[in-house]
Design an enzyme around this catalytic site. Sequence first.
Site, mmCIF file in Angstrom:
data_model
loop_
_atom_site.group_PDB
_atom_site.id
_atom_site.type_symbol
_atom_site.label_atom_id
_atom_site.label_comp_id
_atom_site.label_asym_id
_atom_site.label_seq_id
_atom_site.Cartn_x
_atom_site.Cartn_y
_atom_site.Cartn_z
ATOM 1 N N LYS A 9 0.818 -1.212 0.000
ATOM 2 C CA LYS A 9 0.000 0.000 0.000
ATOM 3 C C LYS A 9 0.865 1.280 0.000
ATOM 4 C CE LYS A 9 -3.973 -2.132 2.297
ATOM 5 N NZ LYS A 9 -5.031 -1.937 3.329
ATOM 6 N N TYR A 49 -12.526 -2.191 -3.668
ATOM 7 C CA TYR A 49 -13.003 -2.398 -2.291
ATOM 8 C C TYR A 49 -14.525 -2.319 -2.185
ATOM 9 C CZ TYR A 49 -8.344 -2.342 -0.133
ATOM 10 O OH TYR A 49 -7.063 -2.653 0.276
ATOM 11 N N ASN A 112 -1.972 0.216 6.676
ATOM 12 C CA ASN A 112 -1.514 -1.066 7.235
ATOM 13 C C ASN A 112 -0.611 -1.871 6.289
ATOM 14 O OD1 ASN A 112 -3.536 -1.924 5.537
ATOM 15 N ND2 ASN A 112 -4.532 -3.279 7.007
ATOM 16 N N HIS A 115 -2.184 -5.432 1.535
ATOM 17 C CA HIS A 115 -3.479 -6.101 1.401
ATOM 18 C C HIS A 115 -3.216 -7.486 0.846
ATOM 19 C CE1 HIS A 115 -7.553 -7.084 0.068
ATOM 20 N NE2 HIS A 115 -6.981 -7.507 -1.037
ATOM 21 N N GLU A 126 -9.645 -10.745 -7.589
ATOM 22 C CA GLU A 126 -8.707 -9.635 -7.400
ATOM 23 C C GLU A 126 -7.540 -9.699 -8.396
ATOM 24 O OE1 GLU A 126 -9.591 -8.908 -2.659
ATOM 25 O OE2 GLU A 126 -7.588 -9.533 -3.265
HETATM 26 P P1 CMP Z 1 -7.352 -4.604 3.635
HETATM 27 O O1 CMP Z 1 -6.854 -5.972 3.865
HETATM 28 O O2 CMP Z 1 -6.759 -3.844 2.501
HETATM 29 O O3 CMP Z 1 -8.948 -4.657 3.439
HETATM 30 C C1 CMP Z 1 -9.773 -3.549 3.744
HETATM 31 C C2 CMP Z 1 -9.056 -2.460 4.477
HETATM 32 O O4 CMP Z 1 -9.876 -1.534 5.183
HETATM 33 C C3 CMP Z 1 -8.196 -3.073 5.555
HETATM 34 O O5 CMP Z 1 -7.111 -3.747 4.969
HETATM 35 C C4 CMP Z 1 -7.845 -1.847 6.395
HETATM 36 O O6 CMP Z 1 -6.713 -1.171 5.906
HETATM 37 C C5 CMP Z 1 -9.069 -0.944 6.189
HETATM 38 N N1 CMP Z 1 -9.847 -0.778 7.430
HETATM 39 C C6 CMP Z 1 -10.031 0.373 8.105
HETATM 40 N N2 CMP Z 1 -10.799 0.178 9.196
HETATM 41 C C7 CMP Z 1 -11.122 -1.140 9.216
HETATM 42 C C8 CMP Z 1 -11.884 -1.970 10.098
HETATM 43 N N3 CMP Z 1 -12.495 -1.476 11.179
HETATM 44 N N4 CMP Z 1 -11.990 -3.292 9.808
HETATM 45 C C9 CMP Z 1 -11.389 -3.811 8.697
HETATM 46 N N5 CMP Z 1 -10.658 -3.071 7.844
HETATM 47 C C10 CMP Z 1 -10.515 -1.761 8.079
#
Ligand code: CMP
Length: 137
Positions: A9, A49, A112, A115, A126
């Site tokens: 990311k 998403y 974070n 993904h 995906e």
């Molecule tokens: P990702 O695995 O990319 O999938 C969805 C993303 O939403 C997740 O990682 C997080 O970066 C983001 N996100 C933000 N808040 C939340 C939450 N409460 N629960 C899950 N994903 C979240």
Amino acid sequence: MEQTLSIIKPDAVKKGVVGKIIDRFESNGLRIAAMKKIWLSKADAKQFYIIHKDRPFYNELVSFMVSGPVVVMVLEGDNAVLKNRDLMGATNPKEAKAGTIRADFADNIDANAVHGSDSLENAKIEIAFFFGKREIH
Ligand code: CMP
């Protein structure tokens, strides 16, 4: 043999830890079958998403994902979907186990670092979102 989609990311790309993250995959039996660096459009991020469209974090997630370029990869190996998720650690880096990518490189639940597809079924969707068959080797 499975394939899964990984995205490094914008936060991790900005920090310059792309190589360190790729090393985690390659050192743990995941081969890079496809890879490119791209800057997602807002429309692409929203579509990718779409499953989260009703969640309160959707708009913030989309804004974050278009804040800079990302590196997208197809990872291939035995149990690739699960193995990638184990290497990433929990979505919230505060809950991620020591030694996982998110524990080591992520700042918070939005930024974070990575993904990864959450199932084989979603991995197929995906991968097809980002790569044509001729780009996967
Ligand atoms: P990702 O695995 O990319 O999938 C969805 C993303 O939403 C997740 O990682 C997080 O970066 C983001 N996100 C933000 N808040 C939340 C939450 N409460 N629960 C899950 N994903 C979240």
